[in-house]
Design an enzyme around this catalytic site. Structure first.
Site, PDB file in Angstrom:
ATOM      1  N   ALA A   1      10.415 -24.098  33.424  1.00 27.16           N
ATOM      2  CA  ALA A   1       9.555 -22.945  33.671  1.00 27.16           C
ATOM      3  C   ALA A   1       9.184 -22.322  32.330  1.00 27.16           C
ATOM      4  CB  ALA A   1      10.262 -21.928  34.563  1.00 27.16           C
ATOM      5  N   LYS A   2       8.198 -21.443  32.349  1.00 28.46           N
ATOM      6  CA  LYS A   2       7.799 -20.729  31.129  1.00 28.46           C
ATOM      7  C   LYS A   2       7.003 -19.502  31.532  1.00 28.46           C
ATOM      8  CE  LYS A   2       8.297 -21.377  26.616  1.00 28.46           C
ATOM      9  NZ  LYS A   2       9.507 -21.898  25.952  1.00 28.46           N
ATOM     10  N   GLY A   3       7.012 -18.498  30.661  1.00 29.90           N
ATOM     11  CA  GLY A   3       6.250 -17.286  30.929  1.00 29.90           C
ATOM     12  C   GLY A   3       5.567 -16.789  29.678  1.00 29.90           C
TER      13      GLY A   3
ATOM     14  N   ASP B   1      11.462 -16.104  23.630  1.00 35.80           N
ATOM     15  CA  ASP B   1      10.597 -17.116  23.032  1.00 35.80           C
ATOM     16  C   ASP B   1       9.844 -16.410  21.910  1.00 35.80           C
ATOM     17  OD1 ASP B   1       9.722 -20.053  23.630  1.00 35.80           O
ATOM     18  OD2 ASP B   1       7.828 -19.027  23.325  1.00 35.80           O
TER      19      ASP B   1
ATOM     20  N   VAL C   1       5.087 -19.781  35.068  1.00 38.68           N
ATOM     21  CA  VAL C   1       4.851 -21.097  35.663  1.00 38.68           C
ATOM     22  C   VAL C   1       6.178 -21.788  35.895  1.00 38.68           C
ATOM     23  CG1 VAL C   1       3.852 -23.388  35.316  1.00 38.68           C
ATOM     24  CG2 VAL C   1       2.571 -21.359  34.614  1.00 38.68           C
TER      25      VAL C   1
END
Length: 423
Positions: A112-114, A153, A67
């Site tokens: 952003a992040k995944g 992460d 995202v």
């Protein structure tokens, strides 16, 4: 609460928590408030299928997400987590918090992040590599050194970043070290990155103690989570005279009123994969962790840990959020009513993304700094950013979290206003 029809949002879910935080900021944005809706809508959300052949020959499908919440101030920046409970809603919220975090410390990034919905402990290394490489190929259409830069992460590390960098590089036909951060040193990683988040938590904790008149020498610390962030945080607090009186991880909770031996806990973690059976402290029920008296309570695990019920029981002076989104909105209000200071995640755990920024800059210039230089630069950014947030909160007589959001949202929305809309 969600204004995104494709996001199934629980009332206490992470996206709802983020939206409630944005709501608190709108009255302080002045003319920029007309743009606030851009904070409530991610720019792009990508869901991908990850089919791989397992070691036993079966083909198994995993679901992945990336995202990009905002690219207004620069490329997307945010980690990738591997966890069996990863959802689109969670990744949306985490991406949004990255937008706020990057702006709060004035990095030239968006958020952003995944994530991949998988339990990596049940995979062989070969299977883990396959998932990583296929996931990277699938999201390769939206990531890049100038587009979106993933990082480690939950349950991801330097090895996974190396696989991601290599996969992306093979697909574009050139070595692109800047596509991820948190890489091994040999591949363009930065010194100081591994402990950067924990170091940042300590620096912000130290500054909070100074401003609130809490002596660090003898300060009691209760810590939830003893992974990379939690263990580094514990080492730095203990090394500066604080007592780590309680630690909790996925294997249990240990307590010692006079302070736990951090070196012993680290040895236990390396040997047994958890600290629950540590003989140097009293084993207490996990829920009792929230009743331990402390000066600093540091949630360093997953989001949503401090519920309203726990907020009523917590006996601390400061909640220092090392995890992302650990405090639910109602719990935040209860802690404020009880006079317990909450230092928000977007400030407290920003050390990791700051040193990720340093890594990205070093990769572009092919000139690398010493660890002492990195730690000095990290502290300078953190202390300066925290000073502005603290002063903003005092000026408006608002909580530190709202102060951080005011500073960050002003920067994001000013950039949005000055860029205008295309077409």
């Amino acid at each position: 609460m969600s204004n995104l029809s494709y996001v199934p949002t629980a009332p206490d879910g992470p996206w709802a928590t983020y939206l409630s935080q944005v709501d608190q900021v709108i009255p302080y944005l002045g003319r920029l408030a007309r743009w606030h809706e851009t904070l409530r809508r991610p720019k792009r959300a990508l869901c991908v299928d990850i089919p791989i052949e397992m070691d036993d020959g079966q083909v198994t499908h995993f679901e992945g997400f990336r995202v990009q919440h905002s690219l207004t101030r620069g490329p997307g920046k945010g980690g990738v987590r591997y966890h069996p409970d990863v959802t689109l809603e969670e990744v949306l919220a985490l991406a949004a918090w990255m937008t706020i975090k990057n702006a709060a410390v004035n990095l030239p990034y968006g958020g952003a992040k995944g994530g991949v919905r998988v339990d990596p402990s049940k995979l062989s290394e070969r299977e883990l590599e396959k998932i990583t490489r296929r996931y990277t190929s699938e999201i390769g259409i939206i990531i890049g050194p100038n587009q979106d830069i993933p990082a480690p992460d939950v349950n991801t590390d330097a090895k996974i970043m190396a696989w991601m960098m290599d996969t992306y590089s093979m697909n574009v036909g050139a070595t692109a070290t800047g596509v991820v951060t948190g890489k091994p040193i040999a591949l363009g990683g930065s010194l100081g990155r591994v402990k950067a988040t924990g170091r940042g938590v300590f620096v912000i904790g130290r500054e909070t103690a100074r401003r609130m008149g809490i002596p660090l020498e003898g300060a009691r610390v209760a810590l939830q989570g003893f992974g990379n962030v939690g263990s580094a945080t514990a080492e730095l607090f203990a090394g500066n005279g604080a007592k780590i009186v309680a630690v909790q991880d996925h294997t249990g909770t240990v307590f010692h009123a006079k302070g736990l031996d951090i070196a012993g806990l680290m040895h236990e973690l390396r040997g047994k994969g958890g600290i629950g059976a540590f003989a140097g402290g009293e084993r207490i029920p996990d829920e009792q962790f929230w009743d331990v008296e402390s000066d600093f309570l540091i949630p360093a695990a997953l989001e949503g840990q401090i519920t309203a019920e726990r907020a009523r029981r917590i006996q601390t002076r400061v909640v220092l959020e090392a995890a992302n989104g650990p405090t639910l909105a109602q719990a935040d209000r209860i802690l404020a009513e009880r006079g317990i200071a909450v230092v928000p995640d977007v400030m407290a755990n920003a050390g990791g993304v700051i040193v990720s920024y340093f890594e990205w800059v070093q990769d572009f210039s092919s000139f690398f700094w010493t660890e002492d230089e990195i730690n000095m630069r990290l502290e300078k950014i953190l202390v300066g950013s925290y000073r502005k947030i603290w002063e903003t909160a005092e000026t408006h007589r608002i909580a530190l979290r709202t102060g951080a959001f005011v500073v960050a949202c002003e920067r994001v929305l000013l950039a949005r206003e000055e860029r205008g809309l295309y077409p």
